[in-house]
Enzyme design. Sequence first.
Site, PDB file in Angstrom:
ATOM      1  N   ASP A 152      29.865 -32.544  23.230  1.00  0.00           N
ATOM      2  CA  ASP A 152      30.560 -31.888  22.131  1.00  0.00           C
ATOM      3  C   ASP A 152      30.930 -32.902  21.051  1.00  0.00           C
ATOM      4  O   ASP A 152      31.286 -34.036  21.362  1.00  0.00           O
ATOM      5  CB  ASP A 152      31.838 -31.237  22.714  1.00  0.00           C
ATOM      6  CG  ASP A 152      32.672 -30.546  21.663  1.00  0.00           C
ATOM      7  OD1 ASP A 152      32.220 -29.529  21.137  1.00  0.00           O
ATOM      8  OD2 ASP A 152      33.793 -31.032  21.364  1.00  0.00           O
ATOM      9  N   GLU A 162      25.656 -32.649  20.107  1.00  0.00           N
ATOM     10  CA  GLU A 162      25.950 -31.806  18.962  1.00  0.00           C
ATOM     11  C   GLU A 162      26.177 -32.663  17.726  1.00  0.00           C
ATOM     12  O   GLU A 162      27.229 -33.280  17.566  1.00  0.00           O
ATOM     13  CB  GLU A 162      27.197 -30.955  19.235  1.00  0.00           C
ATOM     14  CG  GLU A 162      27.388 -29.897  18.186  1.00  0.00           C
ATOM     15  CD  GLU A 162      28.828 -29.558  17.923  1.00  0.00           C
ATOM     16  OE1 GLU A 162      29.097 -28.466  17.430  1.00  0.00           O
ATOM     17  OE2 GLU A 162      29.701 -30.408  18.192  1.00  0.00           O
TER      18      GLU A 162
END
Length: 455
Positions: free
Chosen positions: A186, A213
């Site tokens: 993330d 990400e």
Amino acid sequence: ALASCAAAQKDTIVQMFGWNWDSIAQECTQFLGPAGYGYVQISPPQETVTGDQWWTDYQPVSYNLQGKRGDRAALASMIEACHKVGVKVIADAVINHMTGSDAGTGTAGTSYQHYEYPGLYTHDSFHHCGLEPGDNIVNYDSREEVQTCQLVNLADLDTGKDEVQTAIAGYLSDLMSLGVDGLRLDASKHMAATEINGILGKMTTSPQYVTQEVIFGAGEPILPSEYTGNGNVQEFRFTSTLQDAFSSGGISSLVDTIPGESWLASGDANVFVANHDTERNDASLNYLSPSNTYTLAHVFMLAYPYGTPSVLSSYEYAGYDDGAPNSATGTCFGEGGVNSWLCQHRFPPIAGLTAFRGAVSGDVSNIQKGTAQQLAFSRGTTGFVAINNEDATWTGSFSTGLAAGNYCNVYEGARNTTGDCAASFVTVDDQGAASLNIAPRSAVAIYVGAEAPTG
Ligand code: LAG
Ligand code: CA
């Protein structure tokens, strides 16, 4: 240039957004394994702040594996159940930051304050970038600000520090010890690629798959390509390109424009029609998109050999904050009647095209176009798809690349275990041609390995 690696791949990831561990275990056994999905991506498993909003999952309090979706034992048995049916597990790892909330008690009972997480991190473990007001990121044109200031007030870990990297690596290694196969990192853009590399290097076991990400932003200094040394990177330009094409721009040129010139190479890219952020912030198509475009975009993604595909499996929401429906088991067809889980991974076209993807190999060929919203192509001699994103029927004789025979139309669903087509079949003649009437806003997909039963 097109992907060189156009081999059959059991690589489709399902992002089981908001699903609890027991329900994922059940779904692996009942559907995901038999359907040929490669991976499930699970919500962040560590202790978080409490609250009904879905995004509490993205505010870690500790690395105790007791979150809203289940405890350590439930996580371990879910991993075992999924492995048993050949499905690997990717954990969503939130390692850039801790909480944004000031103080409270987490899902495992840990008391915390902003910058103070007992036994784990203290004030010195965090960046304090000094930006007024509140140390928050404002300017995405500044690499330093994006990586050392705070994302929406979330206490930003000093991921350059050895002891912070060691603590994060300890958490990730613990996940691996339970059998986790891969990681979605993330907020990777908010950590330097070299720091992620340092963390991965401190792990006791290396994950088999990593996806990071890194949201591409035009003109920004931090590029997705910086991160490829650590694993796959999410290619958000794929997501926005599909949104534009299926909504208005036209799909017929997608075979010419994907991948775009500066995009990630196929082997480095993780792609999706939507994820949990983009579905709620208009950065992609979503389940409410008109005219079946959401489903048709999945057909394209799964048939086209670019990147590793992720299918979001999520739930209906009325507002941005709405958390997942509360149901212990039977998440797709649960007792108690209607629920608002969407179970996109069970949509017949999506499951059918996942089977297609797992069987076909070969480059894109036999490209055929009608209007700007009509596109057909084959995958060498192993599969053929025609997508009609138009309000009128697409009628014609199509070159499929396939040998003569009758093939199940897997757009209508995967061929079932008894060998029957989900609904209808397509006849390919000796010249490899098929006469098709493709319904408005629909598709046809056939492949070698899903022949229609004879007689
Ligand atoms: C991500 N990628 O970089 C996730 O994909 C994204 O879903 C996460 O944001 C983000 N990084 C942080 O992990 C989500 C929500 C935010 C939410 C945040 C923290 O999109 O809306 O912020 O998780 O829970 C919320 C409030 C903010 C508040 C913040 C801190 O919406 O207003 O400032 O919590 O209290
Ligand atoms: Ca950071």
